[in-house]
Scaffold this motif. Structure first.
Motif, PDB file in Angstrom:
ATOM      1  N   VAL A 166      20.438 -14.032  21.210  1.00 43.16           N
ATOM      2  CA  VAL A 166      19.387 -13.726  20.238  1.00 43.16           C
ATOM      3  C   VAL A 166      19.964 -12.788  19.187  1.00 43.16           C
ATOM      4  O   VAL A 166      20.479 -11.710  19.511  1.00 43.16           O
ATOM      5  CB  VAL A 166      18.177 -13.038  20.913  1.00 43.16           C
ATOM      6  CG1 VAL A 166      17.096 -12.753  19.870  1.00 43.16           C
ATOM      7  CG2 VAL A 166      17.625 -13.890  22.031  1.00 43.16           C
ATOM      8  N   LEU A 167      19.886 -13.218  17.934  1.00 42.56           N
ATOM      9  CA  LEU A 167      20.325 -12.367  16.831  1.00 42.56           C
ATOM     10  C   LEU A 167      19.081 -11.698  16.231  1.00 42.56           C
ATOM     11  O   LEU A 167      18.063 -12.356  16.016  1.00 42.56           O
ATOM     12  CB  LEU A 167      21.028 -13.204  15.753  1.00 42.56           C
ATOM     13  CG  LEU A 167      22.186 -14.073  16.244  1.00 42.56           C
ATOM     14  CD1 LEU A 167      22.851 -14.769  15.055  1.00 42.56           C
ATOM     15  CD2 LEU A 167      23.204 -13.250  17.019  1.00 42.56           C
ATOM     16  N   LEU A 168      19.200 -10.412  15.982  1.00 41.50           N
ATOM     17  CA  LEU A 168      18.055  -9.690  15.411  1.00 41.50           C
ATOM     18  C   LEU A 168      18.546  -8.784  14.291  1.00 41.50           C
ATOM     19  O   LEU A 168      19.284  -7.817  14.528  1.00 41.50           O
ATOM     20  CB  LEU A 168      17.368  -8.857  16.503  1.00 41.50           C
ATOM     21  CG  LEU A 168      16.120  -8.083  16.097  1.00 41.50           C
ATOM     22  CD1 LEU A 168      15.023  -9.011  15.573  1.00 41.50           C
ATOM     23  CD2 LEU A 168      15.584  -7.248  17.269  1.00 41.50           C
ATOM     24  N   ARG A 169      18.152  -9.123  13.055  1.00 38.49           N
ATOM     25  CA  ARG A 169      18.430  -8.206  11.949  1.00 38.49           C
ATOM     26  C   ARG A 169      17.439  -7.053  12.068  1.00 38.49           C
ATOM     27  O   ARG A 169      16.258  -7.268  12.403  1.00 38.49           O
ATOM     28  CB  ARG A 169      18.255  -8.908  10.602  1.00 38.49           C
ATOM     29  CG  ARG A 169      18.604  -7.989   9.445  1.00 38.49           C
ATOM     30  CD  ARG A 169      18.412  -8.637   8.084  1.00 38.49           C
ATOM     31  NE  ARG A 169      18.635  -7.653   7.030  1.00 38.49           N
ATOM     32  CZ  ARG A 169      18.299  -7.806   5.761  1.00 38.49           C
ATOM     33  NH1 ARG A 169      17.745  -8.936   5.382  1.00 38.49           N
ATOM     34  NH2 ARG A 169      18.527  -6.850   4.894  1.00 38.49           N
ATOM     35  N   HIS A 170      17.907  -5.840  11.799  1.00 35.24           N
ATOM     36  CA  HIS A 170      17.022  -4.674  11.875  1.00 35.24           C
ATOM     37  C   HIS A 170      15.758  -4.884  11.037  1.00 35.24           C
ATOM     38  O   HIS A 170      15.757  -5.642  10.061  1.00 35.24           O
ATOM     39  CB  HIS A 170      17.758  -3.424  11.384  1.00 35.24           C
ATOM     40  CG  HIS A 170      18.224  -3.537   9.968  1.00 35.24           C
ATOM     41  ND1 HIS A 170      17.390  -3.291   8.899  1.00 35.24           N
ATOM     42  CD2 HIS A 170      19.400  -3.913   9.445  1.00 35.24           C
ATOM     43  CE1 HIS A 170      18.059  -3.492   7.779  1.00 35.24           C
ATOM     44  NE2 HIS A 170      19.281  -3.875   8.074  1.00 35.24           N
ATOM     45  N   ALA A 192      21.842  -6.334  14.588  1.00 40.17           N
ATOM     46  CA  ALA A 192      22.808  -5.982  13.540  1.00 40.17           C
ATOM     47  C   ALA A 192      22.156  -6.107  12.162  1.00 40.17           C
ATOM     48  O   ALA A 192      20.986  -5.737  11.993  1.00 40.17           O
ATOM     49  CB  ALA A 192      24.063  -6.838  13.697  1.00 40.17           C
ATOM     50  N   HIS A 193      22.876  -6.673  11.201  1.00 34.39           N
ATOM     51  CA  HIS A 193      22.523  -6.520   9.785  1.00 34.39           C
ATOM     52  C   HIS A 193      22.586  -7.856   9.036  1.00 34.39           C
ATOM     53  O   HIS A 193      23.247  -8.791   9.499  1.00 34.39           O
ATOM     54  CB  HIS A 193      23.500  -5.535   9.151  1.00 34.39           C
ATOM     55  CG  HIS A 193      23.518  -4.223   9.850  1.00 34.39           C
ATOM     56  ND1 HIS A 193      22.769  -3.146   9.450  1.00 34.39           N
ATOM     57  CD2 HIS A 193      24.146  -3.842  10.993  1.00 34.39           C
ATOM     58  CE1 HIS A 193      22.950  -2.146  10.294  1.00 34.39           C
ATOM     59  NE2 HIS A 193      23.779  -2.529  11.239  1.00 34.39           N
ATOM     60  N   PRO A 197      16.180 -12.826   7.461  1.00 31.39           N
ATOM     61  CA  PRO A 197      15.042 -11.917   7.314  1.00 31.39           C
ATOM     62  C   PRO A 197      15.100 -10.760   8.312  1.00 31.39           C
ATOM     63  O   PRO A 197      15.749 -10.870   9.358  1.00 31.39           O
ATOM     64  CB  PRO A 197      13.843 -12.816   7.606  1.00 31.39           C
ATOM     65  CG  PRO A 197      14.368 -13.880   8.503  1.00 31.39           C
ATOM     66  CD  PRO A 197      15.803 -14.099   8.119  1.00 31.39           C
ATOM     67  N   THR A 198      14.391  -9.686   7.999  1.00 30.15           N
ATOM     68  CA  THR A 198      14.373  -8.516   8.882  1.00 30.15           C
ATOM     69  C   THR A 198      13.402  -8.729  10.050  1.00 30.15           C
ATOM     70  O   THR A 198      12.293  -9.242   9.882  1.00 30.15           O
ATOM     71  CB  THR A 198      13.951  -7.237   8.120  1.00 30.15           C
ATOM     72  OG1 THR A 198      12.711  -7.473   7.461  1.00 30.15           O
ATOM     73  CG2 THR A 198      14.996  -6.802   7.114  1.00 30.15           C
ATOM     74  N   GLY A 199      13.859  -8.323  11.238  1.00 26.87           N
ATOM     75  CA  GLY A 199      12.960  -8.148  12.388  1.00 26.87           C
ATOM     76  C   GLY A 199      12.475  -9.396  13.095  1.00 26.87           C
ATOM     77  O   GLY A 199      11.632  -9.293  13.976  1.00 26.87           O
ATOM     78  N   ILE A 200      12.992 -10.586  12.745  1.00 27.81           N
ATOM     79  CA  ILE A 200      12.511 -11.812  13.402  1.00 27.81           C
ATOM     80  C   ILE A 200      13.648 -12.386  14.260  1.00 27.81           C
ATOM     81  O   ILE A 200      14.694 -12.769  13.735  1.00 27.81           O
ATOM     82  CB  ILE A 200      12.033 -12.854  12.376  1.00 27.81           C
ATOM     83  CG1 ILE A 200      10.950 -12.237  11.483  1.00 27.81           C
ATOM     84  CG2 ILE A 200      11.501 -14.110  13.098  1.00 27.81           C
ATOM     85  CD1 ILE A 200      10.523 -13.109  10.326  1.00 27.81           C
TER      86      ILE A 200
END
Ligand code: 2PG
Length: 247
Positions: free
Chosen positions: A6-10, A181-182, A207-210
């Motif tokens: 799972v990748l999660l942008r802050h 990460a970012h 996108p952020t947070g999804i």
């Protein structure tokens, strides 16, 4: 056996909200970003994807996002590893600059080259500049190798060793991996996973947070190219907003 990543942008940071180039500057989440991060954790629970280990950058917007998401998912206790190699792209002399003003000053072509070209880095940040990371103890071991600017190609080169040495063994061991990460360090990883060309990666925004869920086959290739956002509608709208920053 498929591996689960799972990748999660802050979540939104204070500087995302202000439309400033951020890079390695260690800014906190905004209130909206904290809410996004917790919602990210709820989405994990709803999808039945419970991480066993979390990997983050050394920047608080990713660290806090991982914590809030895992707290919401009741997985705050799992193993954690961090590396500068997952940091956002170093934005060089653009760090701290307003995106809209930069677009107005340098024009569309240069602005987009700096933001999204694969191999054109922004100008280097000067030693001791206000938004440089000189003297920051978390990077002491890097010494003279600390970047002063990076293009996406540089991020791919410094991120992949961490992927191979730290993340892949967790996936091979059957662990569900959360990688917080970012925007640009995740673009680098998605480019690698999906085999996206140097040209096409310019059009990809995260996108952020999804949470972005990847099931990977034995060769660690995505079963579904591009993975699957756990809230696809929100992801599409938010990715378009990232693409339009500065306008
Ligand atoms: O400012 C940054 O560090 C990044 C991510 O927020 O911006 P951009 O999307 O313009 O590469």
């Amino acid at each position: 056996m498929t591996a689960t990543l799972v990748l999660l942008r802050h979540g939104e940071s204070e500087w995302n909200a202000l439309n400033l180039f951020t890079g390695w500057v260690d800014v906190p989440l905004s209130e909206k970003g904290r809410t996004e991060a917790a919602r990210g954790g709820e989405l994990l629970v709803e999808a039945g994807v419970l991480p066993d280990v979390v990997h983050t950058s050394l920047l608080r917007r990713a660290i806090t996002t991982a914590h809030l998401a895992l707290d919401a998912a009741d997985r705050h206790w799992i193993d954690v590893r961090r590396s500068w190699r997952l940091n956002e792209r170093h934005y060089g002399a653009l760090q701290g600059k307003d995106k809209k003003q930069t677009l107005a000053e340098f024009g569309e072509e240069q602005f987009m080259l700096w933001r999204r070209s694969y191999d054109t880095p922004p100008p280097e940040i000067e030693q001791g500049a206000e938004f440089s990371q000189d003297g920051d103890p978390r990077y002491a071991a890097l010494g003279g190798d600390m970047p002063r600017t990076e293009c996406l190609k540089d991020v791919v080169a410094r991120m992949l060793p961490y992927w191979e040495e730290a993340v892949v063994p967790d996936l091979r061991a059957g662990k569900v991996v959360l990688l917080a990460a970012h925007g640009n360090s995740l673009r680098a990883l998605v480019k690698h996973l999906d085999g996206i060309s140097d040209e096409a990666i310019a059009g990809l925004n995260i996108p952020t947070g999804i949470p972005l869920l990847y099931r990977l086959d034995d060769e660690l290739r995505p079963v579904q190219p591009g993975g699957e956002y756990l809230d696809p509608q929100a992801a599409a709208a938010a990715a378009a907003a990232v693409a339009n920053q500065g306008r």
